[in-house]
Design an enzyme around this catalytic site. Sequence first.
Site, mmCIF file in Angstrom:
data_model
loop_
_atom_site.group_PDB
_atom_site.id
_atom_site.type_symbol
_atom_site.label_atom_id
_atom_site.label_comp_id
_atom_site.label_asym_id
_atom_site.label_seq_id
_atom_site.Cartn_x
_atom_site.Cartn_y
_atom_site.Cartn_z
ATOM 1 N N HIS A 113 -2.857 -1.342 -3.373
ATOM 2 C CA HIS A 113 -3.966 -0.430 -3.144
ATOM 3 C C HIS A 113 -3.862 0.753 -4.109
ATOM 4 C CE1 HIS A 113 -4.293 -1.951 1.282
ATOM 5 N NE2 HIS A 113 -4.807 -2.807 0.402
ATOM 6 N N ASP A 172 -4.196 -4.428 6.302
ATOM 7 C CA ASP A 172 -4.655 -5.343 5.258
ATOM 8 C C ASP A 172 -3.524 -6.295 4.873
ATOM 9 O OD1 ASP A 172 -6.390 -6.425 3.333
ATOM 10 O OD2 ASP A 172 -5.587 -5.103 1.781
ATOM 11 N N MET A 224 -0.014 1.530 4.903
ATOM 12 C CA MET A 224 -0.787 1.991 6.048
ATOM 13 C C MET A 224 -1.894 0.984 6.348
ATOM 14 S SD MET A 224 -2.555 5.748 6.551
ATOM 15 C CE MET A 224 -3.520 5.638 5.040
ATOM 16 N N SER A 241 0.851 -1.182 0.000
ATOM 17 C CA SER A 241 0.000 0.000 0.000
ATOM 18 C C SER A 241 0.891 1.237 0.000
ATOM 19 C CB SER A 241 -0.950 -0.036 1.210
ATOM 20 O OG SER A 241 -1.852 1.051 1.170
ATOM 21 N N THR A 242 0.721 2.126 0.947
ATOM 22 C CA THR A 242 1.449 3.395 0.960
ATOM 23 C C THR A 242 2.958 3.175 0.930
ATOM 24 O OG1 THR A 242 -0.324 4.226 2.352
ATOM 25 C CG2 THR A 242 1.621 5.617 2.108
#
Length: 357
Positions: A205, A301, A298, A179-180
């Site tokens: 994501h 997940d 972040m 993700s991030t």
Amino acid sequence: MIKVLIIDDSALVRQMLTTILNSAAGITVVGTAQDPLIAREKIKQLNPDVLTLDVEMPRMDGLTFLGNLMRLRPMPVVMVSSLTSKGASVTLEALELGAVDFVSKPSALGRGLEEYSDEIIAKVRMAAGARVRAKAHTPARSAATATVAPSNTADAILAKKVGRSHFRTTERIIALGASTGGTEATAQVLKSLPSGFPAIVISQHLPAAFSASYTQRLDGCCQMKVKLAEHGEQIIPGHVYMAPGDHHLLVKRDGARYICHINDGPPVNRHRPSVDVMFRSVAQNVGPNALGVILTGMGADGAEGMKEMRDAGAFTIAQDEATSVVWGMPGSAYKLGAVSELLPLDKIAGALMSNLD
């Protein structure tokens, strides 16, 4: 208190962002600037913790400014971007240059202001704690996370199974989630892998408008063939299959073959695609023949799904805290006992290659 400087040529956007961010506890807007040249002086005067940055501005475009900033005075930047195909390409370039994350333009939203406010406040807070490093000749990419409600678990897509029902084969599959900060991290891992490497499935994501552009960028810099996954297609070595934007990617077994399964069910952990969903499908259908990787991001997940993969006999790797932009997802997996090995980013590709036997 997180000090924010807003850089945007639109007075309306500057006013909206100022109102939203000043309404949040622990955040204060210390200034605004209508172009990068004014912003450059205000950064020196106000020493902000986070910048929000538009791309199209007078006197100097946002990408040029961002490139200079990340080389000379690296700091957390959240891009304010259009979610069009053109905006996706430009935003990915900004993320490549070192921006931490992005939010859409307030005027381009088809959703409520309250939801938008929650998103930008959360991303500014996250950016304030992100690890941002100086950029030299190698640009970095960062994941753009899309917040989607409600927050379901992977049960909403695929029921959990207990116990192993797998056999060892010579065909291996690597499942990777991020993700991030993960677009750059994912690219770094893939660039180090040879063209004939076992197949890789990825859930990153990203909103739908970004997935095609990002996949094309990866395909242009990797030895493996990188493509958007298609429903029902066979998973074969030498290929990387990226979850399409706004869809879950699952791995299923069809006789002796592994195939991609695309699912448009509800978001899981507020994301679609969800890493948990993909990891669970890999745990159930690939088991000990799989390797799992969870990179910077972040939230949490992927943590539960990686634990299921490890319980099914898969070897699992998480990016360490020191090299993660945000140690949320890999940290959650590590604390859950889902990780076989915790490694810095530059060691992950080598670990994958050495654990195929």
